[in-house]
Scaffold this active site. Structure first.
Site, PDB file in Angstrom:
ATOM      1  CE1 TYR A 154       0.705  -0.213   5.924  1.00 21.14           C
ATOM      2  CE2 TYR A 154       2.700   0.489   6.742  1.00 21.14           C
ATOM      3  CZ  TYR A 154       1.814   0.631   5.630  1.00 21.14           C
ATOM      4  OH  TYR A 154       1.826   1.635   4.554  1.00 21.14           O
ATOM      5  CE  LYS A 158       1.694  -0.709   2.583  1.00 25.59           C
ATOM      6  NZ  LYS A 158       1.025  -0.709   1.240  1.00 25.59           N
TER       7      LYS A 158
END
Length: 246
Positions: A154, A158
Site C-alpha cells: 500500500y 501510494k
C-alpha cells in the site's frame, strides 16, 4: 455553486471517502457519476444524490480493467456530453509484514491503487484534451509519504501515486489539464472503525490536532482542487492529516 455545469467522476464512490467526495461535488452543482465495483451500493448513493436535487448516474466499473474504464467514460459522455473532473479514488488494502506478504497481495494492491490510475488517466484525457480543460485528482495517503508498518504494498502504491501526479502535471499542463493529489491521514471511516481502540488512541496521539479527520474534510480538499479556485495549482500533494505528517 462552484461546479455548476461541470461533469465529475469519482472512482470508488459507493462508500467511504469516495462517497463523501461525490456528495460534495454534487452539492456544488456538478453532474456526477457514481462508480464502483459494487453496483448496488452505487445505486443507493445515486438515489441519495438525486434526492438532494442534483443529477447523477451510476455505473459499475472495475478500474483495473481497461475495457470497463472505457465503457465508463463512453457511458458518461453519452449521457452528459463531456468529462471535466476525474478523481482517482478507488483503492484497497491487503496488509501483511514483508516476511509474510504474498505475490497476490502485492499485485492486487499495486494494480488497484496505482496501475488503475495510469489506466483511468490515460483513457480520460482522450476526452479532456479536445476541450483543453480537465481537473484530475489522485488520492494518495500519508502511508505513501512516511510508510506504514505492515503496508509495504500500500505504501509503495501510494508513494507511486505522488510520483505519477507530479509527472502527469508536467505532461498535461499544456493541454489545460491540472493534476493534483490529496493525501489523507487518519480519517474516521467505516474502514477505520474496525481498528482496535488502543491503536486508534495511539494514532490520535501522533496528530497535533488530537483527533481523527472527517470524510467531509477530505472531500472539501478535493472540491478545492477541482474548482476554479485552484486554477494555478498543479503537481501538488495536499495533506489532510491534522499535522500527522508535515
Amino acid at each position: 455553486m462552484r461546479l455548476k455545469d461541470k461533469v465529475a467522476i469519482v472512482t470508488g464512490s459507493a462508500q467511504g471517502l469516495g462517497k463523501a467526495m461525490i456528495l460534495r461535488l454534487a452539492s456544488e452543482g456538478a453532474k456526477v457519476v457514481v462508480t464502483d465495483i459494487n453496483y448496488d451500493s452505487c445505486l443507493i448513493v445515486k438515489k441519495e444524490i438525486e434526492q438532494s436535487g442534483a443529477e447523477a448516474i451510476a455505473i459499475k466499473c472495475n478500474v483495473t480493467n481497461r475495457d470497463e474504464v472505457k465503457s465508463l467514460l463512453e457511458q458518461t459522455t453519452s449521457k452528459f456530453g463531456k468529462i471535466d473532473i476525474f478523481v482517482n479514488n478507488a483503492g484497497i488494502t491487503q496488509d501483511a509484514q514483508i516476511t509474510k506478504m504474498t505475490d497476490e497481495q502485492w499485485d492486487r494492491v499495486i494494480d488497484t491503487d496505482l496501475k488503475s490510475m495510469f489506466i483511468c488517466t490515460q483513457e480520460v484525457i482522450k476526452f479532456m484534451i479536445p476541450n483543453n480543460y480537465g481537473k484530475i485528482v489522485n488520492i494518495t495517503s500519508v502511508a505513501g509519504q512516511e510508510g506504514n508498518f505492515g503496508q509495504t504494498n500500500y505504501s509503495a502504491a501510494k508513494s507511486g501515486v505522488i510520483g505519477l501526479t507530479k509527472t502527469l502535471s508536467k505532461e498535461l499542463g499544456k493541454r489545460g489539464i491540472t493534476v493534483n493529489a490529496v493525501a489523507p491521514g487518519f480519517i474516521l471511516t467505516e474502514m477505520t472503525e474496525a481498528i482496535p481502540d488502543k491503536i486508534k488512541e495511539q494514532l490520535i496521539e501522533r496528530i497535533p490536532l488530537k483527533r481523527g479527520g472527517q470524510p467531509k474534510e477530505v472531500a472539501d480538499a478535493v472540491l478545492f482542487l477541482v474548482s476554479n479556485e485552484s486554477s494555478f495549482i498543479t503537481g501538488h500533494t495536499l495533506n489532510v492529516n491534522g499535522g500527522m505528517y508535515v
